[in-house]
Design a protein around this motif. Structure first.
Motif, PDB file in Angstrom:
ATOM      1  N   PRO A 221       0.813  -1.221   0.000  1.00 42.08           N
ATOM      2  CA  PRO A 221       0.000   0.000   0.000  1.00 42.08           C
ATOM      3  C   PRO A 221       0.844   1.268   0.000  1.00 42.08           C
ATOM      4  O   PRO A 221       1.909   1.328   0.617  1.00 42.08           O
ATOM      5  N   ARG A 222       0.360   2.273  -0.730  1.00 41.19           N
ATOM      6  CA  ARG A 222       0.978   3.588  -0.748  1.00 41.19           C
ATOM      7  C   ARG A 222       0.191   4.517   0.165  1.00 41.19           C
ATOM      8  O   ARG A 222      -0.996   4.306   0.410  1.00 41.19           O
ATOM      9  N   ARG A 223       0.834   5.546   0.660  1.00 37.91           N
ATOM     10  CA  ARG A 223       0.250   6.421   1.672  1.00 37.91           C
ATOM     11  C   ARG A 223      -1.110   6.980   1.255  1.00 37.91           C
ATOM     12  O   ARG A 223      -2.046   7.053   2.050  1.00 37.91           O
ATOM     13  N   ASP A 224      -1.256   7.381  -0.005  1.00 46.33           N
ATOM     14  CA  ASP A 224      -2.498   8.020  -0.437  1.00 46.33           C
ATOM     15  C   ASP A 224      -3.448   7.077  -1.159  1.00 46.33           C
ATOM     16  O   ASP A 224      -4.400   7.516  -1.802  1.00 46.33           O
ATOM     17  N   ASP A 225      -3.216   5.767  -1.040  1.00 44.00           N
ATOM     18  CA  ASP A 225      -4.110   4.794  -1.687  1.00 44.00           C
ATOM     19  C   ASP A 225      -5.499   4.819  -1.071  1.00 44.00           C
ATOM     20  O   ASP A 225      -5.670   5.089   0.122  1.00 44.00           O
ATOM     21  N   ASN A 226      -6.481   4.500  -1.903  1.00 47.86           N
ATOM     22  CA  ASN A 226      -7.873   4.381  -1.472  1.00 47.86           C
ATOM     23  C   ASN A 226      -8.136   2.896  -1.192  1.00 47.86           C
ATOM     24  O   ASN A 226      -8.660   2.176  -2.032  1.00 47.86           O
ATOM     25  N   VAL A 227      -7.741   2.436   0.010  1.00 45.92           N
ATOM     26  CA  VAL A 227      -7.800   1.015   0.343  1.00 45.92           C
ATOM     27  C   VAL A 227      -9.124   0.679   1.031  1.00 45.92           C
ATOM     28  O   VAL A 227      -9.573   1.391   1.929  1.00 45.92           O
ATOM     29  N   VAL A 228      -9.723  -0.430   0.600  1.00 41.95           N
ATOM     30  CA  VAL A 228     -10.961  -0.928   1.188  1.00 41.95           C
ATOM     31  C   VAL A 228     -10.741  -2.379   1.596  1.00 41.95           C
ATOM     32  O   VAL A 228     -10.345  -3.210   0.773  1.00 41.95           O
ATOM     33  N   GLU A 229     -10.983  -2.681   2.862  1.00 42.66           N
ATOM     34  CA  GLU A 229     -10.834  -4.053   3.347  1.00 42.66           C
ATOM     35  C   GLU A 229     -12.200  -4.672   3.589  1.00 42.66           C
ATOM     36  O   GLU A 229     -13.059  -4.081   4.244  1.00 42.66           O
ATOM     37  N   ILE A 230     -12.400  -5.864   3.065  1.00 45.97           N
ATOM     38  CA  ILE A 230     -13.638  -6.610   3.285  1.00 45.97           C
ATOM     39  C   ILE A 230     -13.409  -7.601   4.428  1.00 45.97           C
ATOM     40  O   ILE A 230     -12.456  -8.375   4.408  1.00 45.97           O
ATOM     41  N   GLY A 231     -14.271  -7.579   5.423  1.00 46.05           N
ATOM     42  CA  GLY A 231     -14.178  -8.509   6.540  1.00 46.05           C
ATOM     43  C   GLY A 231     -12.963  -8.294   7.405  1.00 46.05           C
ATOM     44  O   GLY A 231     -12.128  -9.199   7.550  1.00 46.05           O
ATOM     45  N   PRO A 232     -12.787  -7.116   8.022  1.00 40.22           N
ATOM     46  CA  PRO A 232     -11.602  -6.853   8.848  1.00 40.22           C
ATOM     47  C   PRO A 232     -11.531  -7.681  10.120  1.00 40.22           C
ATOM     48  O   PRO A 232     -10.458  -7.887  10.668  1.00 40.22           O
ATOM     49  N   GLY A 233     -12.693  -8.150  10.619  1.00 40.66           N
ATOM     50  CA  GLY A 233     -12.701  -9.015  11.797  1.00 40.66           C
ATOM     51  C   GLY A 233     -12.050  -8.381  13.002  1.00 40.66           C
ATOM     52  O   GLY A 233     -12.460  -7.326  13.477  1.00 40.66           O
ATOM     53  N   LEU A 234     -10.981  -9.005  13.508  1.00 42.75           N
ATOM     54  CA  LEU A 234     -10.287  -8.514  14.694  1.00 42.75           C
ATOM     55  C   LEU A 234      -9.042  -7.702  14.341  1.00 42.75           C
ATOM     56  O   LEU A 234      -8.176  -7.485  15.180  1.00 42.75           O
ATOM     57  N   ALA A 235      -8.976  -7.243  13.095  1.00 31.38           N
ATOM     58  CA  ALA A 235      -7.994  -6.240  12.657  1.00 31.38           C
ATOM     59  C   ALA A 235      -6.569  -6.745  12.468  1.00 31.38           C
ATOM     60  O   ALA A 235      -5.631  -5.952  12.490  1.00 31.38           O
ATOM     61  N   ALA A 236      -6.386  -8.031  12.248  1.00 29.24           N
ATOM     62  CA  ALA A 236      -5.034  -8.543  12.010  1.00 29.24           C
ATOM     63  C   ALA A 236      -4.389  -7.878  10.797  1.00 29.24           C
ATOM     64  O   ALA A 236      -3.217  -7.511  10.831  1.00 29.24           O
ATOM     65  N   LEU A 237      -5.145  -7.724   9.732  1.00 29.17           N
ATOM     66  CA  LEU A 237      -4.641  -7.071   8.531  1.00 29.17           C
ATOM     67  C   LEU A 237      -4.910  -5.570   8.575  1.00 29.17           C
ATOM     68  O   LEU A 237      -4.129  -4.775   8.050  1.00 29.17           O
ATOM     69  N   THR A 238      -5.992  -5.192   9.227  1.00 23.61           N
ATOM     70  CA  THR A 238      -6.367  -3.782   9.311  1.00 23.61           C
ATOM     71  C   THR A 238      -5.277  -2.955   9.978  1.00 23.61           C
ATOM     72  O   THR A 238      -4.939  -1.859   9.509  1.00 23.61           O
ATOM     73  N   SER A 239      -4.721  -3.450  11.076  1.00 22.68           N
ATOM     74  CA  SER A 239      -3.717  -2.693  11.833  1.00 22.68           C
ATOM     75  C   SER A 239      -2.470  -2.370  11.016  1.00 22.68           C
ATOM     76  O   SER A 239      -2.065  -1.208  10.950  1.00 22.68           O
ATOM     77  N   PRO A 240      -1.836  -3.358  10.365  1.00 24.26           N
ATOM     78  CA  PRO A 240      -0.652  -3.002   9.568  1.00 24.26           C
ATOM     79  C   PRO A 240      -1.001  -2.169   8.334  1.00 24.26           C
ATOM     80  O   PRO A 240      -0.197  -1.335   7.901  1.00 24.26           O
ATOM     81  N   LEU A 241      -2.199  -2.367   7.777  1.00 26.09           N
ATOM     82  CA  LEU A 241      -2.588  -1.566   6.614  1.00 26.09           C
ATOM     83  C   LEU A 241      -2.785  -0.106   6.988  1.00 26.09           C
ATOM     84  O   LEU A 241      -2.326   0.805   6.300  1.00 26.09           O
ATOM     85  N   ILE A 242      -3.476   0.125   8.109  1.00 25.59           N
ATOM     86  CA  ILE A 242      -3.797   1.494   8.497  1.00 25.59           C
ATOM     87  C   ILE A 242      -2.553   2.273   8.906  1.00 25.59           C
ATOM     88  O   ILE A 242      -2.522   3.511   8.858  1.00 25.59           O
ATOM     89  N   ALA A 243      -1.507   1.552   9.273  1.00 29.67           N
ATOM     90  CA  ALA A 243      -0.240   2.211   9.596  1.00 29.67           C
ATOM     91  C   ALA A 243       0.464   2.715   8.336  1.00 29.67           C
ATOM     92  O   ALA A 243       1.331   3.586   8.413  1.00 29.67           O
ATOM     93  N   GLU A 244       0.058   2.166   7.167  1.00 28.36           N
ATOM     94  CA  GLU A 244       0.724   2.504   5.914  1.00 28.36           C
ATOM     95  C   GLU A 244      -0.027   3.530   5.076  1.00 28.36           C
ATOM     96  O   GLU A 244       0.527   4.079   4.125  1.00 28.36           O
ATOM     97  N   VAL A 245      -1.314   3.770   5.386  1.00 35.15           N
ATOM     98  CA  VAL A 245      -2.120   4.654   4.546  1.00 35.15           C
ATOM     99  C   VAL A 245      -2.718   5.795   5.367  1.00 35.15           C
ATOM    100  O   VAL A 245      -2.820   5.718   6.593  1.00 35.15           O
ATOM    101  N   ASP A 246      -3.123   6.857   4.672  1.00 32.47           N
ATOM    102  CA  ASP A 246      -3.737   7.996   5.354  1.00 32.47           C
ATOM    103  C   ASP A 246      -5.165   7.699   5.775  1.00 32.47           C
ATOM    104  O   ASP A 246      -5.678   8.284   6.723  1.00 32.47           O
ATOM    105  N   HIS A 247      -5.824   6.788   5.022  1.00 31.87           N
ATOM    106  CA  HIS A 247      -7.217   6.466   5.336  1.00 31.87           C
ATOM    107  C   HIS A 247      -7.538   5.057   4.870  1.00 31.87           C
ATOM    108  O   HIS A 247      -7.067   4.614   3.820  1.00 31.87           O
TER     109      HIS A 247
END
Length: 271
Positions: A40-66
């Motif tokens: 992921p790039r900082r200004d990417d428009n990232v959408v996660e389906i089924g974040p659950g307990l945020a295992a992937l959400t946490s490292p992704l959100i550290a890399e993007v602005d939103h």
């Protein structure tokens, strides 16, 4: 089939729900490998389906602005802001991904969609997403390995079928890597795999009728042991096969996407 979720002490009270196909990912090496694949790039428009307990959400959100997440489980959605390092960057959409209009999230930048797809809705959800491919840059998903092998299969293989032809009509499909059952808790009974879909801005080949192509492909693969002459009896004559440049004695798993489109165009609107 499995939601990418991490188990940690504050989540011990949450039980995996079978109706949502929840198996919690705890292998940090696998999580890091998925994030590297997405890149992921900082200004990417990232959408996660089924974040659950945020295992992937946490490292992704550290890399993007939103980051936007689409979560059906209300309990999990409610707890997400407490599980990520930058909750101010997070937008939570409580919705069924199968019914959600993803194009509504595409503003100035196309979407980069990631996550796990519950197996029981994976096929319709994939087709739901590729129909909105004009607003999607790429997609990275985890599914049952055998399904990923079908999606990315080439002609003349046992895995090649309807999913291969139709998803590859809309996207470039790439098998990335395998994820063992032991990476989850509870461990599923099958191996998973991660793959990438990149929708074509300009399809390499365009059918006269995509509806007819989809119906044709579905029809012949329900009779994959039959020759095309037999499975298309009454729908396409010898002249039609000649027009398409397809051997009537061939079986569907031997045809390329180009040949399927030619065959569909030769028997236009017959399905």
């Amino acid at each position: 089939m499995y939601q990418i979720n991490a188990l940690n002490p504050k989540d011990e009270g949450h039980q995996a729900r079978k109706r949502f196909g929840q198996n919690f990912l705890h292998d940090q090496r696998v999580i890091e490998k998925i994030v590297r694949a997405v890149n992921p790039r900082r200004d990417d428009n990232v959408v996660e389906i089924g974040p659950g307990l945020a295992a992937l959400t946490s490292p992704l959100i550290a890399e993007v602005d939103h980051l936007t997440v689409v979560e059906l489980d209300r309990d999990l959605a409610a707890g997400l802001p407490n599980r990520v390092p930058h909750p101010e960057r997070l937008t939570i959409v409580e919705a069924d991904a199968l019914k959600f209009d993803f194009s509504s999230l595409a503003t100035e930048k196309p979407l980069r969609v990631v996550g796990n797809l519950p197996y029981n809705i994976s096929t319709p959800l994939l087709f739901h997403l590729v129909q909105q491919g004009k607003v999607v840059e790429d997609m990275h998903f985890m599914l049952q390995k055998e399904v990923v092998e079908r999606i990315t299969a080439a002609p003349n293989s046992k895995e090649y079928g309807r999913l291969s032809v139709m998803l590859q009509y809309y996207c470039k499909a790439t098998y990335l890597f395998e994820v063992p059952a032991g990476a989850f808790n509870p461990p599923p009974k099958v191996t998973s795999a991660v793959f990438r879909l990149v929708p074509y801005l300009d399809k390499p080949i365009i059918a006269k009728s995509e509806k007819n192509l989809a119906a044709l492909v579905a029809h012949v693969f329900t009779q994959r042991r039959k020759t095309l002459r037999n499975s298309l009896k009454g729908k396409l004559d010898e002249a039609g096969f000649a027009q398409a440049g397809v051997d009537p004695m061939a079986r569907p798993e031997t045809l390329s996407l180009t040949q399927f489109v030619a065959l569909s165009d030769a028997c236009i609107e017959l399905f």
